[in-house]
Design a protein around this motif. Structure first.
Motif, PDB file in Angstrom:
ATOM      1  N   GLY A 138      -2.092   7.771  26.630  1.00 52.59           N
ATOM      2  CA  GLY A 138      -2.807   8.679  25.739  1.00 52.59           C
ATOM      3  C   GLY A 138      -4.192   8.898  26.296  1.00 52.59           C
ATOM      4  O   GLY A 138      -4.879   7.948  26.652  1.00 52.59           O
ATOM      5  N   MET A 139      -4.585  10.175  26.384  1.00 54.88           N
ATOM      6  CA  MET A 139      -5.850  10.468  27.062  1.00 54.88           C
ATOM      7  C   MET A 139      -6.853  11.056  26.079  1.00 54.88           C
ATOM      8  O   MET A 139      -6.502  11.901  25.268  1.00 54.88           O
ATOM      9  CB  MET A 139      -5.581  11.471  28.182  1.00 54.88           C
ATOM     10  N   PHE A 155     -10.242  13.213  26.184  1.00 57.61           N
ATOM     11  CA  PHE A 155     -11.008  14.006  27.144  1.00 57.61           C
ATOM     12  C   PHE A 155     -12.479  14.022  26.757  1.00 57.61           C
ATOM     13  O   PHE A 155     -12.867  13.648  25.650  1.00 57.61           O
ATOM     14  CB  PHE A 155     -10.467  15.430  27.192  1.00 57.61           C
ATOM     15  N   GLN A 156     -13.274  14.541  27.685  1.00 56.16           N
ATOM     16  CA  GLN A 156     -14.721  14.558  27.459  1.00 56.16           C
ATOM     17  C   GLN A 156     -15.087  15.408  26.248  1.00 56.16           C
ATOM     18  O   GLN A 156     -15.881  14.996  25.415  1.00 56.16           O
ATOM     19  CB  GLN A 156     -15.417  15.073  28.714  1.00 56.16           C
ATOM     20  N   SER A 157     -14.502  16.596  26.155  1.00 57.77           N
ATOM     21  CA  SER A 157     -14.788  17.449  25.000  1.00 57.77           C
ATOM     22  C   SER A 157     -13.853  18.647  25.010  1.00 57.77           C
ATOM     23  O   SER A 157     -13.064  18.830  25.936  1.00 57.77           O
ATOM     24  CB  SER A 157     -16.233  17.936  25.022  1.00 57.77           C
ATOM     25  N   HIS A 158     -13.950  19.452  23.974  1.00 57.48           N
ATOM     26  CA  HIS A 158     -13.197  20.710  23.858  1.00 57.48           C
ATOM     27  C   HIS A 158     -11.701  20.521  23.944  1.00 57.48           C
ATOM     28  O   HIS A 158     -10.994  21.402  24.404  1.00 57.48           O
ATOM     29  CB  HIS A 158     -13.612  21.707  24.943  1.00 57.48           C
ATOM     30  N   ALA A 159     -11.187  19.386  23.532  1.00 56.15           N
ATOM     31  CA  ALA A 159      -9.761  19.177  23.686  1.00 56.15           C
ATOM     32  C   ALA A 159      -9.023  19.219  22.357  1.00 56.15           C
ATOM     33  O   ALA A 159      -7.815  19.115  22.319  1.00 56.15           O
ATOM     34  CB  ALA A 159      -9.509  17.852  24.384  1.00 56.15           C
ATOM     35  N   LEU A 160      -9.747  19.384  21.241  1.00 53.95           N
ATOM     36  CA  LEU A 160      -9.049  19.471  19.953  1.00 53.95           C
ATOM     37  C   LEU A 160      -8.487  20.873  19.785  1.00 53.95           C
ATOM     38  O   LEU A 160      -9.002  21.831  20.340  1.00 53.95           O
ATOM     39  CB  LEU A 160     -10.008  19.149  18.805  1.00 53.95           C
ATOM     40  N   TRP A 161      -7.423  20.976  18.990  1.00 54.87           N
ATOM     41  CA  TRP A 161      -6.811  22.286  18.765  1.00 54.87           C
ATOM     42  C   TRP A 161      -7.473  22.900  17.548  1.00 54.87           C
ATOM     43  O   TRP A 161      -7.243  22.493  16.411  1.00 54.87           O
ATOM     44  CB  TRP A 161      -5.310  22.146  18.597  1.00 54.87           C
ATOM     45  N   THR A 162      -8.299  23.910  17.811  1.00 54.06           N
ATOM     46  CA  THR A 162      -9.169  24.421  16.751  1.00 54.06           C
ATOM     47  C   THR A 162      -8.422  25.207  15.682  1.00 54.06           C
ATOM     48  O   THR A 162      -8.976  25.471  14.631  1.00 54.06           O
ATOM     49  CB  THR A 162     -10.260  25.317  17.346  1.00 54.06           C
ATOM     50  N   ARG A 170      -6.170  10.860  17.655  1.00 50.85           N
ATOM     51  CA  ARG A 170      -4.979  11.621  18.042  1.00 50.85           C
ATOM     52  C   ARG A 170      -4.197  10.880  19.114  1.00 50.85           C
ATOM     53  O   ARG A 170      -2.963  10.914  19.143  1.00 50.85           O
ATOM     54  CB  ARG A 170      -5.414  12.994  18.556  1.00 50.85           C
ATOM     55  N   SER A 171      -4.907  10.210  20.011  1.00 49.54           N
ATOM     56  CA  SER A 171      -4.201   9.424  21.014  1.00 49.54           C
ATOM     57  C   SER A 171      -3.652   8.138  20.414  1.00 49.54           C
ATOM     58  O   SER A 171      -2.511   7.761  20.667  1.00 49.54           O
ATOM     59  CB  SER A 171      -5.141   9.074  22.166  1.00 49.54           C
TER      60      SER A 171
END
Ligand SMILES: Nc1ncnc2c1ncn2[C@@H]1O[C@H](COP(=O)(O)OP(=O)(O)OP(=O)(O)O)[C@@H](O)[C@H]1O
Ligand SMILES: [Mg+2]
Lengths: 291, 346
Positions: free
Chosen positions: B80-81, B83-90, B148-149
């Motif tokens: 499970g990864m 990420f630094q940012s911007h990885a959520l599903w908006t 989420r991970s």
């Protein structure tokens, strides 16, 4: 250099500065009123005030005629059919292209992009004749088939499929560009995160990508549909003589049948349909703004 | 028993021709938190992404619980990864972001609800399920990403500078929270960072990377106290690195000399500022004080050797020194390196 925002103009010296802003806006507004709004109103009035022996009187006769005339109706329905089929084909063709362009980072992608955008620079009239030379009777495809002993193709030229093929090709660039800009909003990390939690290709497309670009799809389709519904050149050259799409129909009613009032009625009805598509566009843009 | 095993993994990007990761090997034990630490471009992210399945190694083998995962796509890996940012599903709210992976695994709705709420509680976001992710602060968003991970109970948790976009204060708090959660769940974790304090405070072991290679793998205190290469010495904490020559057991550089029982040749001397005492010298001494900074609890003296080599020393009484004054150096602990390897420590 000092920067002045509109807010500051308003708050610092409202009385002295404001008229300039209004003047700047006034020119386009007047032009829109003069060249767009007024012709629309005048056209609607023309179709509703019918000349009678005693002068002109209010009547919806021209519209009644249109909606009871079998030929007019079949023209309207072929236009709707063409528009619908084009919209679906455009999506089917352009979505994969846009997805490929967004997610491929090979050199080939650059060429594909060039090819996809190319039709934008080709005038429709040239596109039409290219179509005839390739797919028309005794066109390149026929010659090639003949050379290897295959039968002649049933050419789409002068059938309803002629305009469909031409219009789809013509609209690919804009549709691809709009979809591509929508896909630009889907971050790589959001996609990788989805794969990370176990999404395969299909789940990725369906649950992550499509919801994010649904707005762009709507915008792209509204744009394409608006253009296609009132298209003239391609249906005129490639389409059947009857039934014909609204564009050529209006032109023929106006020029060949010398019946401006009926032609204007057809135009108003076309405009009515386009307004509905336009509203879809406006709505999705507004939704986008809100989000 | 190691859960994750990386053997001789290399990655060469086709366009760049650089070895982003170069013959890298690492075994991570069950429940261990390993930090990958290194300067920008040292291949940390590339390595982590290979473990997650987002890059394919050019060569080498990776196994999880003995099973070869080198060629598996990310969706088939038990990792499970974050990420630094911007990885959520908006377009999904917090609950749906967490539930998505469970739905794909065909978990029943009741079970999904139970697990999602449990994990939200764990990351301190109980009751946030119906929030849109756009309505959350940066720190909350990263907690959602972590949740989420975690909700999928991965065998290995991968974090790529998850707090890099947050401010210092929040970063420190989240660091502690992640460490707490990780220890509570005993989840095997690989954590990428280029902040040494992050690595020192969180890790069970630190892997110091440089140009895609391992410089040292050790416990944080060992990496700090016994750096194996001058690079590690300079990268972790503050370190004075003085290059000079050794002859007849004496190291010297521009008027400074100290006994160093190694063979003749070039050497790099490493002295921590806190292990360097200074004494005022009447006759110019070995160096000259450049500046004294008083931090209240201690002071920092910047001094120059005769060839202007800058050296830092931590002193308990900064008022004893003033700029321009001559001093002699009395290191309490030194290490010496030659050809990128440790040759002496005292
Ligand atoms: N997709 C790629 N294509 C080509 N080269 C790449 C690619 N990704 C990374 N690299 C190169 O690989 C090397 C290692 O990059 P990587 O992102 O792993 O570094 P990093 O240690 O994570 O750095 P940072 O701390 O800045 O995140 C760099 O030289 C980088 O330019
Ligand atoms: Mg990185």
């Amino acid at each position: 250099m000092t920067m002045t925002t509109p807010d500051q103009i308003g708050s610092v010296t409202p009385a002295r500065r404001r008229p300039y802003g209004l003047l700047l806006v006034a020119t386009p507004v007047l032009l829109v009123l003069w060249l767009i709004i007024w012709p629309i109103i005048s056209a609607i009035i023309t179709t509703l005030w019918v000349p009678t022996p005693e002068g002109s009187a209010f009547s919806i006769e021209t519209y009644r005629f249109f909606f009871s005339d079998g030929y007019s109706l079949s023209n309207l329905s072929i236009t709707l059919w063409t528009t619908g089929v084009c919209a679906i084909l455009l999506l089917v063709v352009c979505l994969p292209i846009a997805l490929y362009l967004r997610f491929s980072n090979t050199k080939v992608a650059a060429y594909v992009q060039g090819l996809a955008i190319f039709p934008m620079f080709v005038p429709s009239i040239i596109l039409s004749f290219a179509f005839i030379r390739v797919l028309g009777p005794n066109g390149t495809v026929d010659l090639l088939f003949n050379a290897v002993g295959l039968p002649k193709i049933r050419t789409p030229y002068l059938t309803p499929w002629g305009p469909v093929i031409g219009l789809v090709w013509d609209n690919i660039p804009l549709t691809v560009l709009i979809l591509l800009s929508g896909l630009g909003n889907v971050s790589n990390q959001a996609i990788e995160a989805a794969r990370d939690v176990g999404a395969g290709r299909f789940a990725l497309l369906w649950h992550i990508i499509l919801p994010r670009i649904s707005n762009s799809i709507l915008v792209a389709i509204s744009f394409a549909v608006l253009g296609i519904f009132s298209a003239f050149t391609l249906p005129y050259i490639l389409g059947p003589a009857a039934p014909e799409m609204m564009g050529p129909f209006m032109q023929r009613t106006f020029r060949d049948l010398y019946d401006p009032q009926t032609a204007i009625t057809q135009a108003v009805i076309t405009f009515g349909f386009c307004i509905v598509f336009g509203l879809f566009y406006v709505r999705s843009v507004a939704k986008n703004r809100a989000a | 028993m190691s859960v994750l095993s990386i053997k001789d993994v290399s990655k060469i990007f086709p366009n760049g021709n650089v070895r982003a990761v170069d013959s890298f090997s690492l075994d991570v034990a069950d429940g261990e938190l390993v930090c990958l630490l290194g300067p920008s471009g040292s291949g940390k992210s590339t390595l982590l992404r290979m473990v997650g399945g987002f890059e394919t190694p050019t060569s080498g083998v990776m196994t999880i619980d003995g099973e070869d995962i080198t060629r598996l796509p990310p969706e088939k890996r038990p990792t499970g990864m974050v990420f630094q940012s911007h990885a959520l599903w908006t377009h999904m709210n917090v609950f749906k972001n967490l539930a998505f992976g469970l739905k794909l695994r065909k978990v029943s709705p009741d079970e999904i609800k139970r697990r999602v709420e449990g994990v939200l509680e764990l990351v301190g976001l109980g009751g946030y399920g119906t929030r849109g992710v756009g309505q959350l602060s940066g720190g909350q968003q990263q907690r959602v990403a972590l949740a989420r991970s975690l909700v999928l109970e991965p065998k290995i948790l991968l974090l790529d500078e998850p707090f890099a976009s947050l401010d210092q204060h929040l970063r420190e708090r989240l660091r502690e929270e992640v460490r707490d959660i990780q220890q509570r769940l005993k989840i095997t974790t690989l954590f990428v960072t280029h902040g040494q304090d992050e690595a020192l405070s969180m890790a069970d072991r630190i892997v110091v990377m440089r140009d895609g290679r391992t410089e040292q793998i050790d416990r944080p205190d060992v990496v700090y106290r016994e750096p194996q290469t001058p690079f590690v010495a300079g990268f972790i904490g503050t370190m004075n690195l003085v290059e000079g020559t050794v002859s007849n057991g004496i190291f010297s550089r521009a008027g400074y000399s100290t006994p160093l029982p190694v063979s003749d040749g070039p050497a790099t001397l490493a002295i921590r500022p806190e292990a360097l005492d200074l004494a005022a010298a009447e006759d110019g001494g070995q160096g000259k004080v450049h500046r004294v900074t008083d931090y209240g609890t201690h002071g920092l003296v910047d001094l120059d050797l005769r060839d202007n080599t800058r050296i830092k020393a931590m002193v308990s009484h900064p008022d004893l020194f003033k700029a321009g004054q001559g001093v002699t150096l009395k290191p309490r602990a030194i290490a010496a390196y030659r050809d990128n390897a440790l040759i002496h420590r005292a």
